[in-house]
Design a protein around this motif. Structure first.
Motif, PDB file in Angstrom:
ATOM      1  N   VAL A 128       0.833  -1.216   0.000  1.00  0.00           N
ATOM      2  CA  VAL A 128       0.000   0.000   0.000  1.00  0.00           C
ATOM      3  C   VAL A 128       0.862   1.257   0.000  1.00  0.00           C
ATOM      4  CG1 VAL A 128      -1.901  -1.158   1.184  1.00  0.00           C
ATOM      5  CG2 VAL A 128      -0.222   0.122   2.524  1.00  0.00           C
ATOM      6  N   TYR A 129       2.144   1.113   0.278  1.00  0.00           N
ATOM      7  CA  TYR A 129       3.044   2.268   0.311  1.00  0.00           C
ATOM      8  C   TYR A 129       3.760   2.435  -1.029  1.00  0.00           C
ATOM      9  CZ  TYR A 129       2.438   2.094   5.384  1.00  0.00           C
ATOM     10  OH  TYR A 129       1.915   2.099   6.648  1.00  0.00           O
ATOM     11  N   GLY A 130       4.182   3.648  -1.279  1.00  0.00           N
ATOM     12  CA  GLY A 130       4.959   3.952  -2.471  1.00  0.00           C
ATOM     13  C   GLY A 130       5.341   5.417  -2.455  1.00  0.00           C
ATOM     14  N   GLY A 131       6.013   5.842  -3.514  1.00  0.00           N
ATOM     15  CA  GLY A 131       6.425   7.228  -3.595  1.00  0.00           C
ATOM     16  C   GLY A 131       7.523   7.546  -2.602  1.00  0.00           C
ATOM     17  N   PRO A 132       7.823   8.823  -2.407  1.00  0.00           N
ATOM     18  CA  PRO A 132       8.850   9.209  -1.429  1.00  0.00           C
ATOM     19  C   PRO A 132       8.414   8.801  -0.028  1.00  0.00           C
ATOM     20  CG  PRO A 132       8.325  11.028  -2.909  1.00  0.00           C
ATOM     21  CD  PRO A 132       7.284   9.974  -3.140  1.00  0.00           C
ATOM     22  N   LEU A 133       9.260   8.063   0.659  1.00  0.00           N
ATOM     23  CA  LEU A 133       8.937   7.569   1.989  1.00  0.00           C
ATOM     24  C   LEU A 133       9.989   8.019   2.993  1.00  0.00           C
ATOM     25  CD1 LEU A 133       7.888   3.929   1.041  1.00  0.00           C
ATOM     26  CD2 LEU A 133       6.390   5.647   2.072  1.00  0.00           C
ATOM     27  N   PRO A 134       9.613   8.164   4.246  1.00  0.00           N
ATOM     28  CA  PRO A 134      10.611   8.459   5.275  1.00  0.00           C
ATOM     29  C   PRO A 134      11.521   7.254   5.475  1.00  0.00           C
ATOM     30  CG  PRO A 134       8.501   7.944   6.290  1.00  0.00           C
ATOM     31  CD  PRO A 134       8.262   8.018   4.812  1.00  0.00           C
ATOM     32  N   HIS A 135      12.625   7.477   6.158  1.00  0.00           N
ATOM     33  CA  HIS A 135      13.544   6.375   6.427  1.00  0.00           C
ATOM     34  C   HIS A 135      12.840   5.240   7.144  1.00  0.00           C
ATOM     35  CE1 HIS A 135      16.595   4.202   8.863  1.00  0.00           C
ATOM     36  NE2 HIS A 135      17.341   4.344   7.767  1.00  0.00           N
ATOM     37  N   THR A 136      11.955   5.585   8.075  1.00  0.00           N
ATOM     38  CA  THR A 136      11.211   4.585   8.837  1.00  0.00           C
ATOM     39  C   THR A 136       9.724   4.921   8.781  1.00  0.00           C
ATOM     40  OG1 THR A 136      13.069   4.272  10.354  1.00  0.00           O
ATOM     41  CG2 THR A 136      10.899   3.503  11.093  1.00  0.00           C
ATOM     42  N   THR A 144       0.529   5.524  -0.318  1.00  0.00           N
ATOM     43  CA  THR A 144       0.341   5.939  -1.710  1.00  0.00           C
ATOM     44  C   THR A 144       0.874   4.822  -2.609  1.00  0.00           C
ATOM     45  OG1 THR A 144       2.465   7.126  -1.599  1.00  0.00           O
ATOM     46  CG2 THR A 144       0.460   8.413  -1.263  1.00  0.00           C
ATOM     47  N   PRO A 145       0.073   3.799  -2.884  1.00  0.00           N
ATOM     48  CA  PRO A 145       0.559   2.628  -3.618  1.00  0.00           C
ATOM     49  C   PRO A 145       1.000   2.951  -5.038  1.00  0.00           C
ATOM     50  CG  PRO A 145      -1.830   2.552  -3.382  1.00  0.00           C
ATOM     51  CD  PRO A 145      -1.346   3.672  -2.510  1.00  0.00           C
ATOM     52  N   GLU A 146       1.956   2.164  -5.517  1.00  0.00           N
ATOM     53  CA  GLU A 146       2.446   2.297  -6.889  1.00  0.00           C
ATOM     54  C   GLU A 146       2.220   1.013  -7.670  1.00  0.00           C
ATOM     55  OE1 GLU A 146       6.073   4.618  -7.799  1.00  0.00           O
ATOM     56  OE2 GLU A 146       6.432   4.521  -5.648  1.00  0.00           O
ATOM     57  N   GLY A 147       1.216   0.256  -7.309  1.00  0.00           N
ATOM     58  CA  GLY A 147       0.885  -0.973  -8.002  1.00  0.00           C
ATOM     59  C   GLY A 147      -0.569  -1.319  -7.777  1.00  0.00           C
ATOM     60  N   ALA A 148      -1.122  -2.142  -8.661  1.00  0.00           N
ATOM     61  CA  ALA A 148      -2.539  -2.495  -8.580  1.00  0.00           C
ATOM     62  C   ALA A 148      -2.866  -3.270  -7.309  1.00  0.00           C
ATOM     63  CB  ALA A 148      -2.933  -3.315  -9.815  1.00  0.00           C
ATOM     64  N   TYR A 149      -1.957  -4.116  -6.874  1.00  0.00           N
ATOM     65  CA  TYR A 149      -2.199  -4.902  -5.663  1.00  0.00           C
ATOM     66  C   TYR A 149      -2.323  -3.998  -4.440  1.00  0.00           C
ATOM     67  CZ  TYR A 149      -1.340  -8.424  -2.010  1.00  0.00           C
ATOM     68  OH  TYR A 149      -1.424  -9.232  -0.902  1.00  0.00           O
ATOM     69  N   GLY A 150      -1.383  -3.084  -4.282  1.00  0.00           N
ATOM     70  CA  GLY A 150      -1.428  -2.158  -3.159  1.00  0.00           C
ATOM     71  C   GLY A 150      -2.641  -1.267  -3.209  1.00  0.00           C
ATOM     72  N   LEU A 154      -5.464  -1.155  -0.265  1.00  0.00           N
ATOM     73  CA  LEU A 154      -5.770   0.107   0.404  1.00  0.00           C
ATOM     74  C   LEU A 154      -7.256   0.434   0.285  1.00  0.00           C
ATOM     75  CD1 LEU A 154      -4.733   2.556   1.954  1.00  0.00           C
ATOM     76  CD2 LEU A 154      -4.206   3.636  -0.239  1.00  0.00           C
ATOM     77  N   THR A 155      -7.850   0.149  -0.867  1.00  0.00           N
ATOM     78  CA  THR A 155      -9.277   0.373  -1.042  1.00  0.00           C
ATOM     79  C   THR A 155     -10.081  -0.449  -0.035  1.00  0.00           C
ATOM     80  OG1 THR A 155      -8.964   0.814  -3.402  1.00  0.00           O
ATOM     81  CG2 THR A 155     -11.194   0.257  -2.688  1.00  0.00           C
ATOM     82  N   SER A 156      -9.734  -1.718   0.120  1.00  0.00           N
ATOM     83  CA  SER A 156     -10.437  -2.570   1.079  1.00  0.00           C
ATOM     84  C   SER A 156     -10.204  -2.100   2.510  1.00  0.00           C
ATOM     85  CB  SER A 156      -9.987  -4.022   0.912  1.00  0.00           C
ATOM     86  OG  SER A 156     -10.461  -4.555  -0.306  1.00  0.00           O
ATOM     87  N   GLU A 157      -9.015  -1.592   2.797  1.00  0.00           N
ATOM     88  CA  GLU A 157      -8.743  -1.029   4.129  1.00  0.00           C
ATOM     89  C   GLU A 157      -9.718   0.115   4.440  1.00  0.00           C
ATOM     90  OE1 GLU A 157      -4.790   0.248   4.731  1.00  0.00           O
ATOM     91  OE2 GLU A 157      -3.857  -1.712   4.362  1.00  0.00           O
ATOM     92  N   LEU A 158      -9.950   0.981   3.466  1.00  0.00           N
ATOM     93  CA  LEU A 158     -10.835   2.121   3.687  1.00  0.00           C
ATOM     94  C   LEU A 158     -12.261   1.658   3.984  1.00  0.00           C
ATOM     95  CD1 LEU A 158      -9.539   4.538   0.905  1.00  0.00           C
ATOM     96  CD2 LEU A 158      -9.162   4.732   3.366  1.00  0.00           C
ATOM     97  N   PHE A 159     -12.710   0.631   3.272  1.00  0.00           N
ATOM     98  CA  PHE A 159     -14.026   0.073   3.559  1.00  0.00           C
ATOM     99  C   PHE A 159     -14.094  -0.457   4.996  1.00  0.00           C
ATOM    100  CE2 PHE A 159     -14.825  -0.372  -1.119  1.00  0.00           C
ATOM    101  CZ  PHE A 159     -16.062   0.250  -1.138  1.00  0.00           C
ATOM    102  N   SER A 295      11.066  -2.220  -5.093  1.00  0.00           N
ATOM    103  CA  SER A 295      11.784  -1.024  -4.636  1.00  0.00           C
ATOM    104  C   SER A 295      10.837   0.055  -4.122  1.00  0.00           C
ATOM    105  CB  SER A 295      12.631  -0.446  -5.777  1.00  0.00           C
ATOM    106  OG  SER A 295      13.632  -1.362  -6.182  1.00  0.00           O
ATOM    107  N   SER A 296       9.570   0.013  -4.547  1.00  0.00           N
ATOM    108  CA  SER A 296       8.608   1.029  -4.100  1.00  0.00           C
ATOM    109  C   SER A 296       8.081   0.727  -2.702  1.00  0.00           C
ATOM    110  CB  SER A 296       7.427   1.115  -5.080  1.00  0.00           C
ATOM    111  OG  SER A 296       6.563  -0.005  -4.961  1.00  0.00           O
ATOM    112  N   TRP A 297       8.328  -0.490  -2.197  1.00  0.00           N
ATOM    113  CA  TRP A 297       7.821  -0.865  -0.881  1.00  0.00           C
ATOM    114  C   TRP A 297       8.782  -0.411   0.209  1.00  0.00           C
ATOM    115  CZ3 TRP A 297       6.997  -6.674  -2.455  1.00  0.00           C
ATOM    116  CH2 TRP A 297       6.003  -6.740  -3.443  1.00  0.00           C
TER     117      TRP A 297
END
Length: 334
Positions: A128-136, A144-150, A154-159, A295-297
């Motif tokens: 579910v994560y992607g894009g610029p991320l903090p070190h931790t 901010t996912p960068e793939g269809a799976y994420g 994330l959509t199901s999490e919101l529900f 690498s986006s995770w």
């Protein structure tokens, strides 16, 4: 009183382990299992269980899970899904399974459940994560996912958060680290190689590492956030027992504890446990899509919140995990 537990995706790797763990859980008595998957699952020996083959994208099939001889479940573990590379390659199927079918299960829990609300435990993902991320990554880090799976997870999490806010369910969202080592056949997941580069060589089988082109490749220093299947299953059982009052009010997301290991550290542990002969079975062919997704995770999380709730973390890095898997192979259980 019986504890009736529905597990979707029960024929999968985690589903089978979780079924057995719930039966053995000393804090859960008189367990009755409703096990469902696209192929009929196997129930643990001597378990009180109903096993069902069903397509969870069909409302009538989902509703039937709440009308078995065991009645309405007290707890639902929602484990089914199309994995990361599978979702990326077949976008529409990924949406149908990872979003639409989860919503059908949520709606059925809302329709058939009574008070107290059904505990609804979803296995989500660090994808579910992607894009610029903090070190931790912390609980405040925006997904901010960068793939269809994420995106689907994330959509199901919101529900689940919304259904919980409205009192329809008692949701718990478990964002899992990458599980290593998974036994069985490779899954259609971008992360499948993370187990494959350990599992296959220890069984004397060649495997492909899609990160880097040799052991000297700098790409092998790619960090991963991982956990063993044994610790993950223990944590999924713990998720059932955490009292709702201890969870954040605004979100039911919990990033389960893990640790950071690089692909190179994985392979070094393989060589230490299995010898050079095992390492030589790893072939390298860099795949840009797999490398982009992995690498986006994020690779580092703050474990403080889940540990405060009683969840567990692996100790000792990769070597104990690889050694345990080798023993499982020798015992004929992997």
């Amino acid at each position: 009183m019986p504890n009736t537990i529905l597990i979707t995706g029960a024929a999968g790797f985690l589903g089978g382990l979780l079924s057995a763990a719930l039966i053995a859980d000393p804090n859960t008595s008189n367990v009755r299992l409703i096990l469902v998957d696209i192929v009929e699952p196997k129930a643990p020996t001597s378990a009180q269980a109903v096993t069902i083959e069903a397509d969870l994208t069909v409302k009538e099939s989902v509703d039937a899970l709440f009308k078995t001889e065991f009645g309405v479940p007290d707890t639902i573990y929602c484990l089914h899904g199309i994995m990361s590379r599978g979702s990326e390659d077949n976008f529409d199927l990924g949406l149908k399974v990872n979003v639409d079918s989860v919503r059908l299960v949520l709606q059925a829990a809302r329709e058939f459940g009574t008070q107290p609300s059904i505990k609804f435990i979803l296995t989500s993902s660090l994808a579910v994560y992607g894009g610029p991320l903090p070190h931790t990554v912390t609980p405040d880090t925006i997904a901010t996912p960068e793939g269809a799976y994420g995106m689907g997870k994330l959509t199901s999490e919101l529900f689940i958060n919304e259904y919980t806010r409205r009192g329809f369910i008692d949701g718990r969202i478990m964002r899992l680290p990458t599980i290593v080592v998974r036994s069985g056949a490779p899954a259609a997941a971008t992360s499948a190689f993370i187990s494959g580069v350990i599992r296959e060589p220890l069984k004397g089988i060649e495997c492909l590492c899609p990160i880097g082109n040799s052991m000297d490749s700098p790409e092998l220093d790619l960090p991963l956030w991982v956990a063993s299947p044994q610790t993950t299953i223990k944590n999924l059982v713990i998720a059932k027992h955490v009292h709702a009052s201890k969870l954040f009010r605004h979100t039911r997301v919990i990033c389960l504890p893990g640790f950071t290991a690089t692909v190179r550290e994985e392979l070094q542990a393989l060589e230490k446990i299995g010898g050079k002969a095992a390492l030589d079975l790893v072939q390298f062919k860099d795949d840009s899509i797999s490398r982009r997704l992995v690498s986006s995770w994020p690779s580092r999380f703050d474990n403080a919140y889940p540990l405060s709730l009683g969840f567990l973390v692996d100790e000792g890095g990769m070597e104990p995990i690889v050694r345990r898997f080798q023993k499982d192979i020798e015992a004929g259980i992997a």
